[in-house]
Scaffold this motif. Structure first.
Motif, PDB file in Angstrom:
ATOM      1  N   ILE A   6      41.124  45.534  35.627  1.00  0.00           N
ATOM      2  CA  ILE A   6      39.841  46.148  35.317  1.00  0.00           C
ATOM      3  C   ILE A   6      38.700  45.175  35.525  1.00  0.00           C
ATOM      4  CG2 ILE A   6      38.450  47.005  33.415  1.00  0.00           C
ATOM      5  CD1 ILE A   6      40.540  48.749  32.656  1.00  0.00           C
ATOM      6  N   PHE A   7      38.881  43.919  35.165  1.00  0.00           N
ATOM      7  CA  PHE A   7      37.847  42.933  35.407  1.00  0.00           C
ATOM      8  C   PHE A   7      38.448  41.853  36.319  1.00  0.00           C
ATOM      9  CE2 PHE A   7      37.616  44.310  30.963  1.00  0.00           C
ATOM     10  CZ  PHE A   7      36.539  45.157  31.107  1.00  0.00           C
ATOM     11  N   ALA A   8      37.756  41.550  37.401  1.00  0.00           N
ATOM     12  CA  ALA A   8      38.212  40.479  38.278  1.00  0.00           C
ATOM     13  C   ALA A   8      38.015  39.149  37.571  1.00  0.00           C
ATOM     14  CB  ALA A   8      37.416  40.505  39.573  1.00  0.00           C
ATOM     15  N   LEU A   9      38.640  38.114  38.106  1.00  0.00           N
ATOM     16  CA  LEU A   9      38.439  36.784  37.524  1.00  0.00           C
ATOM     17  C   LEU A   9      37.120  36.243  38.056  1.00  0.00           C
ATOM     18  CD1 LEU A   9      42.020  35.320  37.965  1.00  0.00           C
ATOM     19  CD2 LEU A   9      41.043  36.555  36.037  1.00  0.00           C
ATOM     20  N   PHE A  10      36.056  36.601  37.382  1.00  0.00           N
ATOM     21  CA  PHE A  10      34.737  36.358  37.928  1.00  0.00           C
ATOM     22  C   PHE A  10      34.049  35.219  37.175  1.00  0.00           C
ATOM     23  CE2 PHE A  10      34.493  39.298  34.573  1.00  0.00           C
ATOM     24  CZ  PHE A  10      33.333  39.028  33.893  1.00  0.00           C
ATOM     25  N   TRP A 154      28.262  48.640  41.312  1.00  0.00           N
ATOM     26  CA  TRP A 154      29.161  48.831  40.188  1.00  0.00           C
ATOM     27  C   TRP A 154      29.914  47.567  39.790  1.00  0.00           C
ATOM     28  CZ3 TRP A 154      29.900  51.843  36.236  1.00  0.00           C
ATOM     29  CH2 TRP A 154      31.075  51.716  35.502  1.00  0.00           C
ATOM     30  N   GLU A 155      30.442  46.820  40.748  1.00  0.00           N
ATOM     31  CA  GLU A 155      31.313  45.689  40.408  1.00  0.00           C
ATOM     32  C   GLU A 155      30.599  44.684  39.512  1.00  0.00           C
ATOM     33  OE1 GLU A 155      34.298  42.388  42.441  1.00  0.00           O
ATOM     34  OE2 GLU A 155      33.234  43.831  43.709  1.00  0.00           O
ATOM     35  N   ASN A 156      29.394  44.290  39.887  1.00  0.00           N
ATOM     36  CA  ASN A 156      28.671  43.307  39.075  1.00  0.00           C
ATOM     37  C   ASN A 156      28.285  43.891  37.723  1.00  0.00           C
ATOM     38  OD1 ASN A 156      28.787  41.241  40.956  1.00  0.00           O
ATOM     39  ND2 ASN A 156      26.911  41.885  41.980  1.00  0.00           N
ATOM     40  N   PHE A 157      27.847  45.150  37.715  1.00  0.00           N
ATOM     41  CA  PHE A 157      27.502  45.793  36.445  1.00  0.00           C
ATOM     42  C   PHE A 157      28.724  45.843  35.527  1.00  0.00           C
ATOM     43  CE2 PHE A 157      27.679  49.640  33.869  1.00  0.00           C
ATOM     44  CZ  PHE A 157      26.522  49.527  33.114  1.00  0.00           C
ATOM     45  N   ALA A 158      29.865  46.221  36.088  1.00  0.00           N
ATOM     46  CA  ALA A 158      31.081  46.382  35.284  1.00  0.00           C
ATOM     47  C   ALA A 158      31.546  45.056  34.695  1.00  0.00           C
ATOM     48  CB  ALA A 158      32.185  47.000  36.138  1.00  0.00           C
ATOM     49  N   LYS A 159      31.416  43.989  35.448  1.00  0.00           N
ATOM     50  CA  LYS A 159      31.819  42.683  34.939  1.00  0.00           C
ATOM     51  C   LYS A 159      30.997  42.267  33.726  1.00  0.00           C
ATOM     52  CE  LYS A 159      33.277  40.918  39.456  1.00  0.00           C
ATOM     53  NZ  LYS A 159      32.874  40.072  40.591  1.00  0.00           N
ATOM     54  N   MET A 160      29.738  42.614  33.735  1.00  0.00           N
ATOM     55  CA  MET A 160      28.853  42.237  32.641  1.00  0.00           C
ATOM     56  C   MET A 160      28.999  43.155  31.431  1.00  0.00           C
ATOM     57  SD  MET A 160      27.378  39.567  33.791  1.00  0.00           S
ATOM     58  CE  MET A 160      26.095  39.363  32.559  1.00  0.00           C
ATOM     59  N   ASN A 161      29.601  44.331  31.638  1.00  0.00           N
ATOM     60  CA  ASN A 161      29.610  45.335  30.570  1.00  0.00           C
ATOM     61  C   ASN A 161      31.003  45.850  30.227  1.00  0.00           C
ATOM     62  OD1 ASN A 161      26.580  46.102  29.989  1.00  0.00           O
ATOM     63  ND2 ASN A 161      26.751  45.837  32.203  1.00  0.00           N
ATOM     64  N   ASN A 162      32.041  45.110  30.616  1.00  0.00           N
ATOM     65  CA  ASN A 162      33.412  45.497  30.267  1.00  0.00           C
ATOM     66  C   ASN A 162      33.702  46.949  30.673  1.00  0.00           C
ATOM     67  OD1 ASN A 162      33.868  42.973  28.893  1.00  0.00           O
ATOM     68  ND2 ASN A 162      32.688  43.791  27.192  1.00  0.00           N
TER      69      ASN A 162
END
Length: 330
Positions: A6-10, A154-162
């Motif tokens: 769900i979350f990449a290793l970012f 979406w990808e960057n938004f999702a990383k910041m917001n779980n």
């Protein structure tokens, strides 16, 4: 085929593990297309309305965490309703009743990007793990430019917001190669085709603790307990997770482990004599989890499984060894 996490290793290697707050529970958000095409408008589209209602009821019924939050938003050109309940017995029954009783006969176009923007600005918050479902039987009216722009962000938004996205194309009319092409490489998004959504079960699991303790003098094994969004389905047999440490961590870990009894058992390799000299009495290192056989589980067991807790912290305890001093008195 992509491997789902769900979350990449970012950039987590750059952040102190203990400074990050673990989200508390899950928030299930269903953006539900209720345009008349869902009901076979003028016999020009498939009538799938009742099937989608059954799908929603099944998915909501499988949520076992009573502290989770459920949000259902029927939409056409805009979001029409916003129903929010806690996922206890009373809350699930109330939101199911609203889904079953809902009826809208307005003839409108389909706007998918607007509801996504609303969910991002007003519903999704980083306090919980957010699972956003888009259930549509059509394409964006007026062209894809705005929708594709939202997916690209979406990808960057999702990383910041779980957050995690499941875009469900309910019929062949909703199949969109442009949307699928953008979603496929995104690690925190999934595209579900029309042949799959009726039969699949959707399941989320993750670490039930965000902090584990290891006394390096006493043990070389850690157990990572897991929790599952549905006790009815359970974590599928054969589910495999890669457990990794960061580069340069005091203990190097890179193991592929099968889930057994709702936990991951990791055998560690380290030289205690060297480690006890290097480490302070207490230190922390992040651990990263990655689901590695999503496609295999989906193909063999028809369960679309996602990992919702990809990071936790391992606290290393380096307790000084007790020494016995003997003095001989003259």
């Amino acid at each position: 085929m992509k491997r789902i996490s769900i979350f990449a290793l970012f950039c987590l290697l750059l952040l102190p593990a203990i400074a990050q707050e673990k989200p508390k529970g899950e928030r299930y958000i269903y953006l539900w297309d209720v345009t008349l095409s869902m009901k076979g408008y003028q016999n020009r589209t498939p009538d799938i309305y009742d099937d989608v209602v059954k799908f929603l009821i099944k998915e909501i019924g499988c949520i076992t965490n009573e502290n989770a939050e459920i949000v259902v938003c029927p939409f056409q050109e805009r979001i029409l309703e916003n129903w929010k309940y806690v996922a206890d017995k009373k809350g699930k029954e109330a939101i199911m009743d609203k889904i079953i009783e809902y009826n809208n006969t307005d003839v409108t176009n389909t706007n998918i990007s607007g509801p996504i923007e609303h969910a991002k600005s007003s519903i999704i918050k980083s306090d919980k793990i957010n699972l956003l479902y888009i259930l549509t039987d059509g394409k964006q009216t007026g062209g894809n430019e705005r929708l594709l722009s939202e997916i690209e962000k979406w990808e960057n938004f999702a990383k910041m917001n779980n957050a995690y996205l499941r875009y469900v194309a309910l019929t062949s009319n909703a199949e969109d190669p442009e949307v699928k092409h953008l979603i496929d490489p995104i690690p925190n998004a999934d595209y579900i085709d029309p042949e799959s959504w009726k039969e699949q079960s959707f399941l989320n699991f993750g670490a039930s603790k965000d902090l584990l303790n290891l006394n390096i003098a006493d043990s070389k094994v850690i157990e990572i307990p897991l929790k599952c969004s549905s006790e009815v389905i359970g974590i599928p047999q054969g589910t495999k997770v890669r457990v990794k440490s960061a580069s340069g961590a005091p203990i190097s870990i890179s193991e592929q482990i099968e889930v057994k009894d709702n936990k991951l058992v990791v055998n560690l390799t380290f030289d205690y004599q060297q480690l006890k000299v290097k480490l302070p009495e207490e230190s922390s290192m992040p651990l990263y989890l990655e689901l590695i056989n999503h496609d295999d589980i989906l193909a063999k067991q028809n369960v679309n499984v996602s990992l919702t807790s990809p990071q936790l912290t391992l606290k290393l305890i380096n307790t000084p060894e007790k020494t016995l001093t003997i003095r001989i008195k003259n």
